[in-house]
Design a protein around this motif. Structure first.
Motif, PDB file in Angstrom:
ATOM      1  N   MET A   1       0.841  -1.178   0.000  1.00 47.95           N
ATOM      2  CA  MET A   1       0.000   0.000   0.000  1.00 47.95           C
ATOM      3  C   MET A   1       0.881   1.234   0.000  1.00 47.95           C
ATOM      4  O   MET A   1       1.826   1.321   0.746  1.00 47.95           O
ATOM      5  N   SER A   2       0.558   2.165  -0.830  1.00 55.82           N
ATOM      6  CA  SER A   2       1.352   3.382  -0.908  1.00 55.82           C
ATOM      7  C   SER A   2       1.077   4.261   0.297  1.00 55.82           C
ATOM      8  O   SER A   2       0.071   4.143   0.974  1.00 55.82           O
ATOM      9  N   ASP A   3       2.017   5.177   0.559  1.00 53.47           N
ATOM     10  CA  ASP A   3       1.834   6.093   1.680  1.00 53.47           C
ATOM     11  C   ASP A   3       0.608   6.971   1.482  1.00 53.47           C
ATOM     12  O   ASP A   3      -0.105   7.269   2.421  1.00 53.47           O
ATOM     13  N   THR A   4       0.339   7.370   0.241  1.00 55.05           N
ATOM     14  CA  THR A   4      -0.816   8.205  -0.048  1.00 55.05           C
ATOM     15  C   THR A   4      -2.102   7.461   0.258  1.00 55.05           C
ATOM     16  O   THR A   4      -3.008   8.010   0.872  1.00 55.05           O
ATOM     17  N   ALA A   5      -2.174   6.196  -0.148  1.00 61.17           N
ATOM     18  CA  ALA A   5      -3.368   5.399   0.136  1.00 61.17           C
ATOM     19  C   ALA A   5      -3.527   5.197   1.640  1.00 61.17           C
ATOM     20  O   ALA A   5      -4.627   5.275   2.177  1.00 61.17           O
ATOM     21  N   SER A   6      -2.426   4.957   2.336  1.00 59.57           N
ATOM     22  CA  SER A   6      -2.474   4.794   3.792  1.00 59.57           C
ATOM     23  C   SER A   6      -2.920   6.081   4.455  1.00 59.57           C
ATOM     24  O   SER A   6      -3.742   6.055   5.373  1.00 59.57           O
ATOM     25  N   ASP A   7      -2.359   7.203   4.013  1.00 58.94           N
ATOM     26  CA  ASP A   7      -2.692   8.492   4.614  1.00 58.94           C
ATOM     27  C   ASP A   7      -4.180   8.791   4.484  1.00 58.94           C
ATOM     28  O   ASP A   7      -4.800   9.236   5.439  1.00 58.94           O
ATOM     29  N   SER A   8      -4.763   8.547   3.316  1.00 57.14           N
ATOM     30  CA  SER A   8      -6.175   8.860   3.146  1.00 57.14           C
ATOM     31  C   SER A   8      -7.042   7.850   3.878  1.00 57.14           C
ATOM     32  O   SER A   8      -8.105   8.196   4.376  1.00 57.14           O
ATOM     33  N   ILE A  10      -6.529   6.384   6.808  1.00 56.13           N
ATOM     34  CA  ILE A  10      -6.623   6.584   8.255  1.00 56.13           C
ATOM     35  C   ILE A  10      -7.686   7.617   8.621  1.00 56.13           C
ATOM     36  O   ILE A  10      -8.119   7.670   9.755  1.00 56.13           O
ATOM     37  N   HIS A  11      -8.146   8.402   7.659  1.00 57.64           N
ATOM     38  CA  HIS A  11      -9.150   9.429   7.932  1.00 57.64           C
ATOM     39  C   HIS A  11     -10.566   8.895   7.818  1.00 57.64           C
ATOM     40  O   HIS A  11     -11.497   9.540   8.267  1.00 57.64           O
ATOM     41  N   GLU A  12     -10.739   7.707   7.226  1.00 58.21           N
ATOM     42  CA  GLU A  12     -12.076   7.177   6.972  1.00 58.21           C
ATOM     43  C   GLU A  12     -12.791   6.748   8.252  1.00 58.21           C
ATOM     44  O   GLU A  12     -13.960   7.047   8.443  1.00 58.21           O
ATOM     45  N   TYR A  14     -11.919   4.827  12.530  1.00 52.02           N
ATOM     46  CA  TYR A  14     -10.915   4.325  13.464  1.00 52.02           C
ATOM     47  C   TYR A  14     -10.501   2.902  13.093  1.00 52.02           C
ATOM     48  O   TYR A  14      -9.347   2.534  13.268  1.00 52.02           O
ATOM     49  N   ASP A  15     -11.427   2.113  12.572  1.00 47.30           N
ATOM     50  CA  ASP A  15     -11.065   0.764  12.118  1.00 47.30           C
ATOM     51  C   ASP A  15      -9.998   0.825  11.033  1.00 47.30           C
ATOM     52  O   ASP A  15      -9.047   0.047  11.047  1.00 47.30           O
ATOM     53  N   HIS A  16     -10.152   1.748  10.103  1.00 52.22           N
ATOM     54  CA  HIS A  16      -9.142   1.900   9.049  1.00 52.22           C
ATOM     55  C   HIS A  16      -7.815   2.381   9.638  1.00 52.22           C
ATOM     56  O   HIS A  16      -6.744   1.951   9.226  1.00 52.22           O
ATOM     57  N   PHE A  17      -7.901   3.293  10.589  1.00 57.21           N
ATOM     58  CA  PHE A  17      -6.703   3.765  11.279  1.00 57.21           C
ATOM     59  C   PHE A  17      -5.959   2.573  11.883  1.00 57.21           C
ATOM     60  O   PHE A  17      -4.742   2.436  11.728  1.00 57.21           O
ATOM     61  N   LEU A  18      -6.689   1.695  12.581  1.00 57.28           N
ATOM     62  CA  LEU A  18      -6.070   0.515  13.191  1.00 57.28           C
ATOM     63  C   LEU A  18      -5.476  -0.424  12.149  1.00 57.28           C
ATOM     64  O   LEU A  18      -4.394  -0.976  12.340  1.00 57.28           O
ATOM     65  N   VAL A 125     -10.373   7.492  21.477  1.00 56.32           N
ATOM     66  CA  VAL A 125     -10.865   8.774  21.993  1.00 56.32           C
ATOM     67  C   VAL A 125     -10.096   9.918  21.329  1.00 56.32           C
ATOM     68  O   VAL A 125     -10.694  10.906  20.879  1.00 56.32           O
ATOM     69  N   ARG A 126      -8.785   9.788  21.256  1.00 52.19           N
ATOM     70  CA  ARG A 126      -7.956  10.825  20.617  1.00 52.19           C
ATOM     71  C   ARG A 126      -8.303  10.971  19.139  1.00 52.19           C
ATOM     72  O   ARG A 126      -8.395  12.087  18.619  1.00 52.19           O
ATOM     73  N   TYR A 127      -8.491   9.838  18.462  1.00 54.20           N
ATOM     74  CA  TYR A 127      -8.834   9.836  17.038  1.00 54.20           C
ATOM     75  C   TYR A 127     -10.162  10.566  16.821  1.00 54.20           C
ATOM     76  O   TYR A 127     -10.273  11.426  15.949  1.00 54.20           O
ATOM     77  N   GLU A 128     -11.156  10.204  17.620  1.00 57.71           N
ATOM     78  CA  GLU A 128     -12.482  10.812  17.460  1.00 57.71           C
ATOM     79  C   GLU A 128     -12.457  12.303  17.762  1.00 57.71           C
ATOM     80  O   GLU A 128     -13.216  13.068  17.162  1.00 57.71           O
TER      81      GLU A 128
END
Length: 163
Positions: A1-8, A10-12, A14-18, A125-128
């Protein structure tokens, strides 16, 4: 996975962030710390709770039944986890070895899971908070991106400290 795909991603949610955090941890050394990685996987998934309830509901006793049921539970968790970016990282052979690893290290993994669960809840909590500030337009997308990236890096650093 590219950094750009990862970066976008994580914003979708918290599950995606994890998912991104787990994949990043695995790629940057987690595969060498397999007990920690498996404990982190188990702590991060709701599937483990469902699987464990099924294991506890089994009326038969004995270590063999517990071991087999635990292996099935881990397989269920891995099947869930493989839906995300971890599927790229893990192969069928490594899945089988993780099941075996779990059976051999149940006590050590269980001890780590509790700490990781608390950490995961804290970061949710921090993410939200960051996501809520962005939704409420208190911060712009660039600030959100920077804060999410920092949150991800702190999450990964804390995993390393606990490991």
């Amino acid at each position: 996975m590219s950094d750009t795909a990862s970066d976008s991603k994580i914003h979708e949610s918290y599950d995606h962030f994890l998912q991104v955090a787990l994949a990043t941890y695995y790629e940057k050394g987690g595969k060498g710390r397999r007990v920690n990685f498996l404990a982190l996987l188990l702590a991060s998934g709701e599937t483990w709770k469902v699987a464990w309830q099924r294991v506890k509901g089994v009326s038969l006793t004995g270590k063999v039944v517990t071991g087999v049921a635990s292996a099935v539970a881990v397989r269920m968790l891995l099947r869930y986890a493989l839906a995300g970016p971890i599927g790229i990282v893990l192969t069928a052979a490594s899945m089988a070895s993780l099941v075996s690893l779990y059976i051999r290290n149940q006590d050590a993994i269980a001890a780590k899971v509790k700490g990781y669960r608390e950490m995961i809840k804290d970061y949710e909590v921090r993410y939200e908070k960051v996501r809520g500030d962005w939704v409420d337009r208190k911060i712009d997308a660039d600030q959100r991106d920077l804060m999410m990236d920092g949150l991800l890096q702190r999450f990964l650093a804390e995993i390393e400290e606990r490991g």
